[in-house]
Scaffold this motif. Structure first.
Motif, mmCIF file in Angstrom:
data_model
loop_
_atom_site.group_PDB
_atom_site.id
_atom_site.type_symbol
_atom_site.label_atom_id
_atom_site.label_comp_id
_atom_site.label_asym_id
_atom_site.label_seq_id
_atom_site.Cartn_x
_atom_site.Cartn_y
_atom_site.Cartn_z
ATOM 1 N N ILE A 30 49.003 -65.302 14.443
ATOM 2 C CA ILE A 30 48.152 -65.420 15.658
ATOM 3 C C ILE A 30 47.422 -66.593 15.727
ATOM 4 C CG2 ILE A 30 46.280 -64.236 16.780
ATOM 5 C CD1 ILE A 30 47.272 -61.543 16.027
ATOM 6 N N SER A 31 46.938 -67.274 14.695
ATOM 7 C CA SER A 31 46.151 -68.642 14.501
ATOM 8 C C SER A 31 47.180 -69.710 15.013
ATOM 9 C CB SER A 31 45.719 -68.832 13.257
ATOM 10 O OG SER A 31 44.825 -67.672 12.756
ATOM 11 N N THR A 32 48.464 -69.509 14.493
ATOM 12 C CA THR A 32 49.589 -70.588 14.834
ATOM 13 C C THR A 32 49.684 -70.455 16.482
ATOM 14 O OG1 THR A 32 50.301 -70.568 12.607
ATOM 15 C CG2 THR A 32 51.580 -71.470 14.324
ATOM 16 N N SER A 33 49.907 -69.201 17.000
ATOM 17 C CA SER A 33 49.976 -69.256 18.323
ATOM 18 C C SER A 33 48.947 -69.821 19.322
ATOM 19 C CB SER A 33 50.310 -67.608 18.828
ATOM 20 O OG SER A 33 51.372 -67.217 17.931
ATOM 21 N N LEU A 34 47.666 -69.810 18.690
ATOM 22 C CA LEU A 34 46.580 -70.204 19.405
ATOM 23 C C LEU A 34 46.602 -71.565 19.380
ATOM 24 C CD1 LEU A 34 43.874 -67.665 18.216
ATOM 25 C CD2 LEU A 34 44.863 -67.798 20.411
ATOM 26 N N TYR A 35 46.896 -72.041 18.341
ATOM 27 C CA TYR A 35 47.004 -73.898 18.207
ATOM 28 C C TYR A 35 48.279 -74.309 19.229
ATOM 29 C CZ TYR A 35 44.890 -74.230 13.579
ATOM 30 O OH TYR A 35 43.828 -74.363 12.682
ATOM 31 N N PHE A 36 49.286 -73.484 19.603
ATOM 32 C CA PHE A 36 50.163 -73.892 20.593
ATOM 33 C C PHE A 36 49.763 -73.685 21.777
ATOM 34 C CE2 PHE A 36 53.768 -72.862 17.388
ATOM 35 C CZ PHE A 36 54.513 -74.181 17.498
ATOM 36 N N VAL A 37 48.798 -72.461 21.994
ATOM 37 C CA VAL A 37 48.135 -72.702 23.370
ATOM 38 C C VAL A 37 47.222 -73.450 23.691
ATOM 39 C CG1 VAL A 37 46.861 -70.880 24.852
ATOM 40 C CG2 VAL A 37 48.623 -70.154 23.736
ATOM 41 N N THR A 57 56.946 -79.672 20.990
ATOM 42 C CA THR A 57 57.904 -79.254 19.961
ATOM 43 C C THR A 57 57.594 -80.195 18.770
ATOM 44 O OG1 THR A 57 59.469 -78.982 21.635
ATOM 45 C CG2 THR A 57 60.397 -79.706 19.565
ATOM 46 N N PHE A 58 57.160 -81.334 19.134
ATOM 47 C CA PHE A 58 56.748 -82.397 17.849
ATOM 48 C C PHE A 58 55.642 -81.669 16.954
ATOM 49 C CE2 PHE A 58 53.853 -85.651 15.938
ATOM 50 C CZ PHE A 58 55.035 -86.510 15.589
ATOM 51 N N ILE A 59 54.755 -80.986 17.173
ATOM 52 C CA ILE A 59 53.807 -80.245 16.459
ATOM 53 C C ILE A 59 54.315 -79.171 15.488
ATOM 54 C CG2 ILE A 59 51.847 -81.162 17.862
ATOM 55 C CD1 ILE A 59 51.418 -78.371 18.721
ATOM 56 N N ILE A 121 56.823 -67.989 11.422
ATOM 57 C CA ILE A 121 56.028 -68.929 12.322
ATOM 58 C C ILE A 121 57.076 -69.962 13.223
ATOM 59 C CG2 ILE A 121 54.408 -70.944 12.581
ATOM 60 C CD1 ILE A 121 52.849 -69.652 10.336
ATOM 61 N N LEU A 122 58.066 -70.265 12.530
ATOM 62 C CA LEU A 122 59.162 -71.004 13.203
ATOM 63 C C LEU A 122 59.840 -70.179 14.182
ATOM 64 C CD1 LEU A 122 61.229 -72.966 10.540
ATOM 65 C CD2 LEU A 122 59.933 -73.650 12.430
ATOM 66 N N ALA A 123 60.094 -69.064 13.882
ATOM 67 C CA ALA A 123 60.526 -68.036 14.842
ATOM 68 C C ALA A 123 59.683 -67.704 16.055
ATOM 69 C CB ALA A 123 60.837 -66.828 14.233
ATOM 70 N N THR A 124 58.417 -67.774 15.767
ATOM 71 C CA THR A 124 57.399 -67.606 16.780
ATOM 72 C C THR A 124 57.102 -68.828 17.634
ATOM 73 O OG1 THR A 124 56.083 -66.293 15.469
ATOM 74 C CG2 THR A 124 54.925 -67.147 17.287
ATOM 75 N N ALA A 125 57.175 -70.027 17.060
ATOM 76 C CA ALA A 125 57.371 -71.243 17.723
ATOM 77 C C ALA A 125 58.471 -71.353 18.761
ATOM 78 C CB ALA A 125 57.362 -72.274 16.909
ATOM 79 N N GLY A 126 59.591 -70.730 18.611
ATOM 80 C CA GLY A 126 60.585 -70.670 19.137
ATOM 81 C C GLY A 126 60.399 -70.049 20.736
ATOM 82 N N LEU A 127 59.468 -69.122 20.788
ATOM 83 C CA LEU A 127 59.272 -68.558 21.832
ATOM 84 C C LEU A 127 58.246 -69.340 22.832
ATOM 85 C CD1 LEU A 127 58.003 -65.172 20.266
ATOM 86 C CD2 LEU A 127 60.063 -65.528 21.438
ATOM 87 N N PHE A 128 57.752 -70.437 22.355
ATOM 88 C CA PHE A 128 57.081 -71.426 23.114
ATOM 89 C C PHE A 128 57.513 -72.625 23.493
ATOM 90 C CE2 PHE A 128 53.836 -68.835 20.764
ATOM 91 C CZ PHE A 128 52.928 -68.199 21.453
ATOM 92 N N VAL A 129 58.377 -73.051 22.505
ATOM 93 C CA VAL A 129 58.913 -74.384 22.942
ATOM 94 C C VAL A 129 60.395 -74.357 22.594
ATOM 95 C CG1 VAL A 129 56.652 -75.783 22.602
ATOM 96 C CG2 VAL A 129 58.125 -75.454 20.773
ATOM 97 N N PRO A 130 61.405 -75.359 22.828
ATOM 98 C CA PRO A 130 62.815 -75.203 22.428
ATOM 99 C C PRO A 130 62.788 -75.993 21.046
ATOM 100 C CG PRO A 130 62.568 -76.810 24.156
ATOM 101 C CD PRO A 130 61.437 -76.074 24.049
ATOM 102 N N LEU A 131 63.572 -75.355 20.230
ATOM 103 C CA LEU A 131 63.526 -75.945 18.626
ATOM 104 C C LEU A 131 65.092 -76.383 18.455
ATOM 105 C CD1 LEU A 131 61.331 -73.612 16.267
ATOM 106 C CD2 LEU A 131 60.749 -76.004 17.229
#
Length: 253
Positions: A30-37, A57-59, A121-131
């Protein structure tokens, strides 16, 4: 090698993770998702791309490293500190178990939890940005090396600490700032030359740079330096752990 003892310690530590799944897994995700937002909306609107890669994607590699570093230290330090706190560490020290087996059990469990968290977290990041992971095997290599190295570092902190305040002091006051200043959310090349030189003294820069290279083939330092610095820190941590068990530092008194 007493594999039964290693397995017992390892399974005990892994079982603690499933008992505290909200704190161990859900909270970091959840914390990482908030960083993305937050960073994606606030900074991403001003920085469209870095070296041809969109800012969101860079971060991603930096955020994964931030979580893996902090969780590796937290899991390993608490895992060995709690037996000291309750006094059950003496049962472990008097058992027919070598220090190598003790370290394998505790550090192996902490590293496993951190690696699993990093992949989640990598899988979660894939929901926000293309990896796009250009070198998946190198990515896993850096992930495992970092998790094992900082789990050993956390193990050292857990033995050194004689209170919960000390247990949190180094992760909060040293490791987290070094991670934020280590290129998690920016490229070192964006800094003025003077600050760039200072930043390169930060060992976390080499971890994040190598990990980011495995994704996009862009890095602040060479991959060789990244692997070399990580392995050097791993060897230092192994030597310190060996010295602790050889002298009984904060274990036999």
């Amino acid at each position: 090698m007493n594999f039964r003892a290693v397995r017992a310690i390892y399974l005990f530590e892994m079982a603690r993770t499933w008992r505290t799944v909200l704190q161990s897994i859900v909270s970091p995700v959840i914390s990482t998702s908030l960083y993305f937002v937050v960073f994606g909306a606030a900074i991403g609107s001003r920085i469209t791309s870095i070296e041809g890669v969109s800012y969101g994607t860079f971060i991603v590699p930096g955020l994964v490293m931030l979580s893996v570093l902090t969780q590796s230290i937290s899991n390993a330090s608490f895992g060995i500190y709690f037996p000291k706190f309750t006094g059950t560490i003496y049962e472990l020290l008097s058992a027919p178990v070598s220090y190598v087996e003790v370290v394998l059990g505790y550090v192996g469990a902490a590293a496993t939890k951190s690696i699993l968290l990093g992949l989640i977290i990598l899988a979660t990041a894939g929901l926000f940005v293309p990896l796009h992971i250009l070198h998946p095997w190198w990515m896993l290599t850096f992930l495992v090396l970092t998790a094992v190295t900082f789990s050993l570092f956390g193990f050292i902190i857990g033995i050194w600490a004689d209170g919960f305040e000390k247990l949190q002091a180094i992760p909060l006051l040293v490791v987290t700032p070094l991670t934020f200043l280590g290129g998690s959310f920016y490229s070192v090349s964006m800094l003025p030359s003077g600050w760039r030189t200072v930043t390169l003294l930060n060992p976390v820069v080499y971890l994040i740079s190598g990990f980011r290279w495995s994704f996009y083939e862009i890095s602040d330092v060479s991959v060789g330096w990244s692997i070399g610095v990580t392995c050097m820190f791993l060897v230092i941590c192994m030597f310190v752990v060996w010295w602790i068990f050889k002298t009984g530092y904060k274990l036999k008194n």
